[in-house]
Design a protein around this motif. Sequence first.
Motif, short mmCIF file in Angstrom:
data_model
loop_
_atom_site.label_atom_id
_atom_site.label_comp_id
_atom_site.label_asym_id
_atom_site.label_seq_id
_atom_site.Cartn_x
_atom_site.Cartn_y
_atom_site.Cartn_z
N VAL A 172 0.57 -1.30 0.08
CA VAL A 172 -0.21 -0.19 0.04
C VAL A 172 0.83 1.25 -0.29
N PRO A 173 1.75 1.12 0.96
CA PRO A 173 2.36 2.58 1.02
C PRO A 173 3.32 2.73 -0.21
N LEU A 174 4.35 1.67 -1.20
CA LEU A 174 4.62 1.67 -2.76
C LEU A 174 3.73 2.22 -3.62
N ALA A 175 2.55 2.02 -3.36
CA ALA A 175 1.53 1.72 -4.94
C ALA A 175 1.19 3.26 -4.82
N ALA A 176 0.95 3.71 -3.76
CA ALA A 176 0.40 4.94 -2.94
C ALA A 176 1.88 6.18 -3.37
N ILE A 184 0.76 7.26 -17.25
CA ILE A 184 0.23 6.21 -17.34
C ILE A 184 0.44 5.82 -14.92
N LEU A 185 0.65 6.76 -14.15
CA LEU A 185 0.97 6.88 -13.54
C LEU A 185 -0.25 6.77 -12.54
N PRO A 186 -0.51 5.62 -11.27
CA PRO A 186 -1.69 5.51 -10.75
C PRO A 186 -2.18 6.68 -9.82
N SER A 187 -3.87 6.86 -10.40
CA SER A 187 -3.94 8.38 -9.49
C SER A 187 -5.13 7.97 -8.05
N ARG A 188 -5.23 6.46 -8.38
CA ARG A 188 -6.57 6.13 -7.82
C ARG A 188 -6.07 4.81 -7.11
#
Length: 521
Positions: free
Chosen positions: A310-314, A326-330
């Motif tokens: 979770v910390p890395l994904a955020a 392409i970045l994860p914004s959700r």
Amino acid sequence: MATSDTYARTRRNSLTESLLGILGPMPKQSSGRPATDGEGRLLVDGELVESSSGERFENVNPATGEVVGQVADGSVADLERATEAARRIVDTHSWSADGPFRRHCLEQLADAMDRHIVTLREALVTELGSPVRLAAGVQVDPVPDKIRHIARLAESVTDTTEMPDDARGPVVQGRRIEREPLGVVGAITPWNIPLDIAMAKVAGALAAGNAVVLKPAPDTPWVPALVGRLAAEETDLPAGVLNIVNSSDHSLGARLTADPRVDAISFTGSTATGRKVMAAAAGEVKKVHLELGGKNPSIVLDDADLEQVVPLAAALGCFNTGQSCILPSRLLVPAARLSECVELAALGMESVTVGDPWDGGTFMGPLVSALHRDRVLAAVSEGLTEGGRAVVGGSEPGVGPGYFVRPTLVADAPEHGSLVQEEVFGPVVALQPYEDLDDAVRLANGTRYGLAAYVWSSDEQRAGAVASRIRAGMVGINGGLSTAADMPFGGVRHSGVGREWGTAGVEEFLELKSIAVTRFV
């Protein structure tokens, strides 16, 4: 409490090192200071020239807000000359028929970029504010090898395919499929990844035998202008095959799109502008390739190691200061563990180091301009007004003289609110809880976009099954990314039409011609 604080600090430090490791090592060759002598001329018909109007515009360092140089401000007359030169090459030169020569020229360009890689890298850090480790590891240094991969395709992409004869009684049809270039390609590129995106279009189009007129974004003009200088001075590219026209006048892109001498348009930018490009090209019924926005979900499945993932994904939403489609914004997390996930995501965002892009310890630099900074802050403010809760960051600017913002994590954003539905293009992540796997997929597919998505799980097969249900052009599992030279890059729905890089990225710039010959036997 002291033990808890010590643990959190240790965890943040560990996460910071992991994030910096993703960028890659600090480059050995770097002056550590902003460039002051970037290339400012246009490339038109093989010549490096100033604007015919004599006008120039300022190039600004977003980390300081200071002007670092001047760039030729291309005019309508310059664009006309560039387009005419490209048309001449297409209509009269042997370029399109000589695959080995095209490969030779593209490999020359890649070799020249390698020789001047420090200059290219330092120009990008200066005008974009990209951290130097990001510039070296992702933005600049890998591009020459990607061009070489595309160059090798130049010798085969236009090969003829012989089809089986079609026998009909006493008549036999010999059949073949030929591949030929589209002609003149107008390429319109953004500021956020100014080298890789421009070269995806230029290399793909040239490998296929086309001529190119490139209109870069004015926010990062030095990098494409440097490519123009290398093309003119260190390659055998025929005059007119590649033209690069920097300009502060955004209407030049519209003019290029509508020009009947231009056979195809390849555009990367916002979805709103992409619609305008498609509409403008419709008058000439020309081929359009669009790489547009994204509102990409990062789905953490309930079997993942939440503390690690979770910390890395955020924090990955802050890569390139969030300025990448392409970045994860959700961030989608299990509702049953929502409170824990909010805390872990906050830890990740707090681990992002923000500051001087020349510092090897910086993960995130400034936004590209004051205008864009204000747009991002306004988007966050709107999302908070709609009910979102700023867990980290918010709608106030970051510290420093440049265009900095803070990494921002927003919880409780409504499903149909702006922070969930609209691309912010900044380091802003909206956290969404899901009830079960079907709900996670529904939320992931719950926007008009379909560029990229990410799935995290301890079970690769289960993650793959989820990936297959997501409507997106690219899906990364446990951190995977489809950004290699041999992988097609692009999206579906409002995220675009067509692909870049890989064989598919060259075939975008080709037409198919069916030829049938009747023989009587």
